[in-house]
Design a protein around this motif. Structure first.
Motif, PDB file in Angstrom:
ATOM      1  N   GLN A 115       0.838  -1.207   0.000  1.00 39.49           N
ATOM      2  CA  GLN A 115       0.000   0.000   0.000  1.00 39.49           C
ATOM      3  C   GLN A 115       0.866   1.248   0.000  1.00 39.49           C
ATOM      4  O   GLN A 115       0.559   2.237  -0.676  1.00 39.49           O
ATOM      5  CB  GLN A 115      -0.926  -0.008   1.210  1.00 39.49           C
ATOM      6  CG  GLN A 115      -1.992  -1.080   1.148  1.00 39.49           C
ATOM      7  CD  GLN A 115      -2.667  -1.312   2.486  1.00 39.49           C
ATOM      8  OE1 GLN A 115      -2.107  -1.019   3.548  1.00 39.49           O
ATOM      9  NE2 GLN A 115      -3.880  -1.844   2.440  1.00 39.49           N
TER      10      GLN A 115
ATOM     11  N   GLU B 130       2.141   1.834  -3.449  1.00 38.38           N
ATOM     12  CA  GLU B 130       1.091   2.414  -4.303  1.00 38.38           C
ATOM     13  C   GLU B 130       0.957   3.916  -4.033  1.00 38.38           C
ATOM     14  O   GLU B 130       0.782   4.704  -4.953  1.00 38.38           O
ATOM     15  CB  GLU B 130      -0.240   1.693  -4.062  1.00 38.38           C
ATOM     16  CG  GLU B 130      -1.387   2.217  -4.886  1.00 38.38           C
ATOM     17  CD  GLU B 130      -1.223   2.031  -6.380  1.00 38.38           C
ATOM     18  OE1 GLU B 130      -1.980   2.682  -7.127  1.00 38.38           O
ATOM     19  OE2 GLU B 130      -0.354   1.258  -6.827  1.00 38.38           O
TER      20      GLU B 130
ATOM     21  N   ARG C  28       3.727   5.550  -5.737  1.00 38.61           N
ATOM     22  CA  ARG C  28       3.454   5.603  -7.177  1.00 38.61           C
ATOM     23  C   ARG C  28       2.537   6.776  -7.505  1.00 38.61           C
ATOM     24  O   ARG C  28       2.751   7.493  -8.483  1.00 38.61           O
ATOM     25  CB  ARG C  28       2.820   4.292  -7.640  1.00 38.61           C
ATOM     26  CG  ARG C  28       2.671   4.184  -9.145  1.00 38.61           C
ATOM     27  CD  ARG C  28       2.153   2.820  -9.556  1.00 38.61           C
ATOM     28  NE  ARG C  28       0.721   2.724  -9.410  1.00 38.61           N
ATOM     29  CZ  ARG C  28      -0.152   3.109 -10.358  1.00 38.61           C
ATOM     30  NH1 ARG C  28       0.280   3.626 -11.483  1.00 38.61           N
ATOM     31  NH2 ARG C  28      -1.439   2.980 -10.165  1.00 38.61           N
TER      32      ARG C  28
ATOM     33  N   TYR D  94      -5.944   8.036 -13.352  1.00 38.80           N
ATOM     34  CA  TYR D  94      -5.872   7.400 -12.035  1.00 38.80           C
ATOM     35  C   TYR D  94      -7.033   7.887 -11.166  1.00 38.80           C
ATOM     36  O   TYR D  94      -7.742   7.091 -10.557  1.00 38.80           O
ATOM     37  CB  TYR D  94      -4.530   7.714 -11.370  1.00 38.80           C
ATOM     38  CG  TYR D  94      -4.311   6.990 -10.068  1.00 38.80           C
ATOM     39  CD1 TYR D  94      -3.636   5.777 -10.045  1.00 38.80           C
ATOM     40  CD2 TYR D  94      -4.771   7.503  -8.864  1.00 38.80           C
ATOM     41  CE1 TYR D  94      -3.434   5.095  -8.864  1.00 38.80           C
ATOM     42  CE2 TYR D  94      -4.580   6.828  -7.677  1.00 38.80           C
ATOM     43  CZ  TYR D  94      -3.903   5.628  -7.680  1.00 38.80           C
ATOM     44  OH  TYR D  94      -3.709   4.957  -6.506  1.00 38.80           O
TER      45      TYR D  94
ATOM     46  N   LEU E   8      -5.628   2.070  -1.354  1.00 40.46           N
ATOM     47  CA  LEU E   8      -4.267   1.876  -1.835  1.00 40.46           C
ATOM     48  C   LEU E   8      -3.936   0.409  -2.101  1.00 40.46           C
ATOM     49  O   LEU E   8      -2.844   0.101  -2.546  1.00 40.46           O
ATOM     50  CB  LEU E   8      -3.264   2.460  -0.835  1.00 40.46           C
ATOM     51  CG  LEU E   8      -3.253   3.980  -0.746  1.00 40.46           C
ATOM     52  CD1 LEU E   8      -2.350   4.438   0.383  1.00 40.46           C
ATOM     53  CD2 LEU E   8      -2.837   4.605  -2.056  1.00 40.46           C
ATOM     54  N   THR E   9      -4.885  -0.470  -1.818  1.00 41.02           N
ATOM     55  CA  THR E   9      -4.687  -1.889  -2.117  1.00 41.02           C
ATOM     56  C   THR E   9      -4.962  -2.119  -3.589  1.00 41.02           C
ATOM     57  O   THR E   9      -6.039  -1.818  -4.076  1.00 41.02           O
ATOM     58  CB  THR E   9      -5.624  -2.759  -1.260  1.00 41.02           C
ATOM     59  OG1 THR E   9      -5.369  -2.471   0.122  1.00 41.02           O
ATOM     60  CG2 THR E   9      -5.398  -4.225  -1.519  1.00 41.02           C
ATOM     61  N   ARG E  10      -3.958  -2.637  -4.302  1.00 41.55           N
ATOM     62  CA  ARG E  10      -4.105  -2.885  -5.742  1.00 41.55           C
ATOM     63  C   ARG E  10      -4.990  -4.087  -5.959  1.00 41.55           C
ATOM     64  O   ARG E  10      -4.864  -5.090  -5.284  1.00 41.55           O
ATOM     65  CB  ARG E  10      -2.755  -3.133  -6.392  1.00 41.55           C
ATOM     66  CG  ARG E  10      -1.758  -2.016  -6.308  1.00 41.55           C
ATOM     67  CD  ARG E  10      -1.833  -0.969  -7.357  1.00 41.55           C
ATOM     68  NE  ARG E  10      -1.999  -1.380  -8.696  1.00 41.55           N
ATOM     69  CZ  ARG E  10      -1.171  -1.098  -9.675  1.00 41.55           C
ATOM     70  NH1 ARG E  10      -0.074  -0.457  -9.430  1.00 41.55           N
ATOM     71  NH2 ARG E  10      -1.452  -1.454 -10.904  1.00 41.55           N
TER      72      ARG E  10
END
Length: 128
Positions: A40, A43, A46, A86, A125-127
């Protein structure tokens, strides 16, 4: 392995290290407090990188930008478009409240003690 040790390793191994003054960014503190996992946190980093490439920290897009000699206008830069895509996905899935939480705590670095907001931030934030 503790989050603090993992975080230190990430900061050393990163291709671009950034100096953090004081206690660091909100997402860094959340990682150290085990409110975020390493994935997380990556992310969030990112997203910070997308914001930097979109130059959201430097200036607003020029709405009157025009193209001369085949160059694309400033407001149509690929960095800004990736950043917009995004947040379009975030708004589609989490609504404007979710986008506001991401913007406030990841981009603007605003601290919060509200555990519900922290939990929602971690979930966002968890992909998938």
């Amino acid at each position: 392995m503790s989050a603090a040790r993992t975080f230190t390793g990430i900061m050393r191994l990163g291709s671009k290290t950034r100096a953090t003054g004081g206690q660091g960014r909100v997402v860094d503190r959340l990682l150290m407090n085990d409110d975020l996992t390493v994935a997380q946190h990556l992310e969030a980093e990112r997203l910070i990188g997308l914001a930097q490439k979109a130059k959201v920290y430097l200036k607003s897009p020029r709405m009157g930008a025009s193209s001369f000699g085949g160059n694309r206008p400033d407001m149509m830069s690929s960095g800004l478009m990736r950043y917009a895509r995004y947040f379009k996905r975030v708004i589609r899935k989490w609504g404007t409240e979710g986008a506001g939480i991401l913007h406030d705590h990841v981009i603007e670095d605003k601290h919060t003690k509200d555990q519900a907001r922290i939990n929602l931030l971690a979930e966002m934030l968890t992909r998938d």
